[in-house]
Design a protein around this motif. Structure first.
Motif, PDB file in Angstrom:
ATOM      1  N   ASP A 200    -109.752 -49.928  -8.935  1.00 22.79           N
ATOM      2  CA  ASP A 200    -108.896 -51.104  -8.800  1.00 22.79           C
ATOM      3  C   ASP A 200    -107.658 -51.025  -9.677  1.00 22.79           C
ATOM      4  O   ASP A 200    -106.730 -51.815  -9.516  1.00 22.79           O
ATOM      5  N   SER A 201    -107.653 -50.099 -10.620  1.00 30.24           N
ATOM      6  CA  SER A 201    -106.465 -49.894 -11.469  1.00 30.24           C
ATOM      7  C   SER A 201    -106.228 -48.398 -11.639  1.00 30.24           C
ATOM      8  O   SER A 201    -105.899 -47.932 -12.723  1.00 30.24           O
TER       9      SER A 201
ATOM     10  N   MET B 197     -97.972 -54.376 -13.558  1.00 30.18           N
ATOM     11  CA  MET B 197     -98.733 -55.589 -13.247  1.00 30.18           C
ATOM     12  C   MET B 197     -99.881 -55.263 -12.296  1.00 30.18           C
ATOM     13  O   MET B 197     -99.689 -54.605 -11.270  1.00 30.18           O
ATOM     14  N   HIS B 198    -101.081 -55.735 -12.652  1.00 30.64           N
ATOM     15  CA  HIS B 198    -102.250 -55.430 -11.829  1.00 30.64           C
ATOM     16  C   HIS B 198    -102.184 -56.167 -10.498  1.00 30.64           C
ATOM     17  O   HIS B 198    -101.910 -57.360 -10.436  1.00 30.64           O
ATOM     18  N   GLN B 199    -102.456 -55.420  -9.438  1.00 29.09           N
ATOM     19  CA  GLN B 199    -102.572 -55.985  -8.102  1.00 29.09           C
ATOM     20  C   GLN B 199    -103.848 -55.435  -7.488  1.00 29.09           C
ATOM     21  O   GLN B 199    -103.980 -54.221  -7.332  1.00 29.09           O
ATOM     22  N   PRO B 200    -104.813 -56.289  -7.173  1.00 30.11           N
ATOM     23  CA  PRO B 200    -106.109 -55.811  -6.677  1.00 30.11           C
ATOM     24  C   PRO B 200    -105.976 -54.956  -5.428  1.00 30.11           C
ATOM     25  O   PRO B 200    -105.108 -55.193  -4.587  1.00 30.11           O
ATOM     26  N   GLN B 201    -106.846 -53.979  -5.320  1.00 28.87           N
ATOM     27  CA  GLN B 201    -106.905 -53.154  -4.127  1.00 28.87           C
ATOM     28  C   GLN B 201    -107.758 -53.841  -3.059  1.00 28.87           C
ATOM     29  O   GLN B 201    -108.466 -54.810  -3.337  1.00 28.87           O
ATOM     30  N   ASP B 202    -107.691 -53.334  -1.846  1.00 36.40           N
ATOM     31  CA  ASP B 202    -108.459 -53.884  -0.737  1.00 36.40           C
ATOM     32  C   ASP B 202    -109.953 -53.834  -1.049  1.00 36.40           C
ATOM     33  O   ASP B 202    -110.478 -52.794  -1.473  1.00 36.40           O
TER      34      ASP B 202
ATOM     35  N   GLU C 267    -103.605 -48.307  -2.309  1.00 35.87           N
ATOM     36  CA  GLU C 267    -102.162 -48.444  -2.150  1.00 35.87           C
ATOM     37  C   GLU C 267    -101.448 -48.385  -3.501  1.00 35.87           C
ATOM     38  O   GLU C 267    -101.861 -49.050  -4.453  1.00 35.87           O
TER      39      GLU C 267
ATOM     40  N   ARG D 253     -98.476 -49.110  -6.319  1.00 32.02           N
ATOM     41  CA  ARG D 253     -97.613 -50.223  -6.683  1.00 32.02           C
ATOM     42  C   ARG D 253     -96.606 -49.720  -7.714  1.00 32.02           C
ATOM     43  O   ARG D 253     -96.912 -48.815  -8.478  1.00 32.02           O
TER      44      ARG D 253
ATOM     45  N   CYS E 156    -102.141 -45.138  -8.609  1.00 26.41           N
ATOM     46  CA  CYS E 156    -101.554 -46.269  -7.888  1.00 26.41           C
ATOM     47  C   CYS E 156    -100.481 -47.008  -8.678  1.00 26.41           C
ATOM     48  O   CYS E 156     -99.793 -47.862  -8.107  1.00 26.41           O
ATOM     49  N   TYR E 157    -100.336 -46.711  -9.940  1.00 28.67           N
ATOM     50  CA  TYR E 157     -99.354 -47.431 -10.760  1.00 28.67           C
ATOM     51  C   TYR E 157     -98.178 -46.514 -11.058  1.00 28.67           C
ATOM     52  O   TYR E 157     -98.269 -45.606 -11.862  1.00 28.67           O
TER      53      TYR E 157
END
Length: 236
Positions: free
Chosen positions: A95-96, A139-144, A133, A135, A100-101
């Motif tokens: 999730d992090s 800033m954390h953005q939850p994954q699917d 996905e 980003r 992805c960042y």
């Protein structure tokens, strides 16, 4: 004043078959873990690697020269008693995930991250059925949630020995996807390790090499490559 270390008391370390797998005996005496559990290993290859480490000891025992033995002990004494908790902790990396960042600038770094990391995200989507996905920014953005569930299941399905190796593969890289890439042998372990260091290598190019940082990176690399080997031994 030198620190005390246990002395060698055996002549020969040998692999032996035991119920549930293989073990190692020192002059006929079975090796046990630090918690006094039976050292039952999942493969003859792993047992042979452990026996080789014990046989290579000098007059005094140096655990730092016995990485396979230490990892096996961790699998038996630690992971086996909290398998679900360890699996959940590692699955949460997705999730992090490092991959992805992404940096927002400069453009050269943006392009370098994409070139190094996008192929692994594509591989995970194709091989593991989970698309994570990228980003920009921190800033954390939850994954699917469905993708996360598909990644969580195979982590829980690992054996204690596989999970002990996977713990290091994921925590050292900061990436669940790179951990899976290593266990699936998607690419050469060295290449996977270098993918985890894109940002660090960029900083080195900008500011020059720092001796302490370089030494730490080498220790982490060695630990990562060992974890790759230990996972292979667990499945051989």
């Amino acid at each position: 004043m030198s620190e005390w270390a246990p002395k060698r008391f055996w002549t020969k370390a040998e692999v032996t078959e035991v119920p549930g797998g293989h073990s190692v005996e020192l002059d006929g005496r079975p090796v046990r873990t630090p918690a006094k559990a039976a050292l039952v290993l999942p493969s003859r290859d792993m047992a042979a690697a452990v026996a080789e480490e014990w046989q290579a000891q000098g007059d005094k025992i140096d655990p730092m020269t016995m990485p396979v033995t230490r990892s096996a002990n961790a699998a038996i004494d630690k992971v086996a008693h909290q398998h679900a908790e360890v699996a959940d902790m590692l699955a949460d990396y997705g999730d992090s995930d490092l991959l992805c960042y992404r940096a927002e600038s400069p453009q050269e770094l943006v392009e370098r991250e994409a070139a190094a990391w996008d192929p692994y995200l594509d591989w995970a989507a194709e091989t593991l059925g989970a698309r994570l996905e990228p980003r920009q920014g921190l800033m954390h953005q939850p994954q699917d949630a469905e993708a996360m569930a598909r990644l969580r299941a195979p982590v829980h399905a690992m054996s204690d020995f596989e999970l002990a190796a996977f713990h290091d593969l994921v925590s050292l890289t900061g990436s669940l996807v790179l951990g899976f890439a290593a266990t699936h042998r998607a690419r050469d372990p060295e290449e996977i390790w270098q993918a985890s260091r894109v940002d660090e290598l960029w900083q080195e190019e900008l500011w020059g090499e720092d001796e302490e940082a370089t030494a730490l990176a080498k220790r982490k690399r060695d630990a990562f490559l060992h974890a790759c080997r230990f996972h292979s031994l667990a499945r051989s």
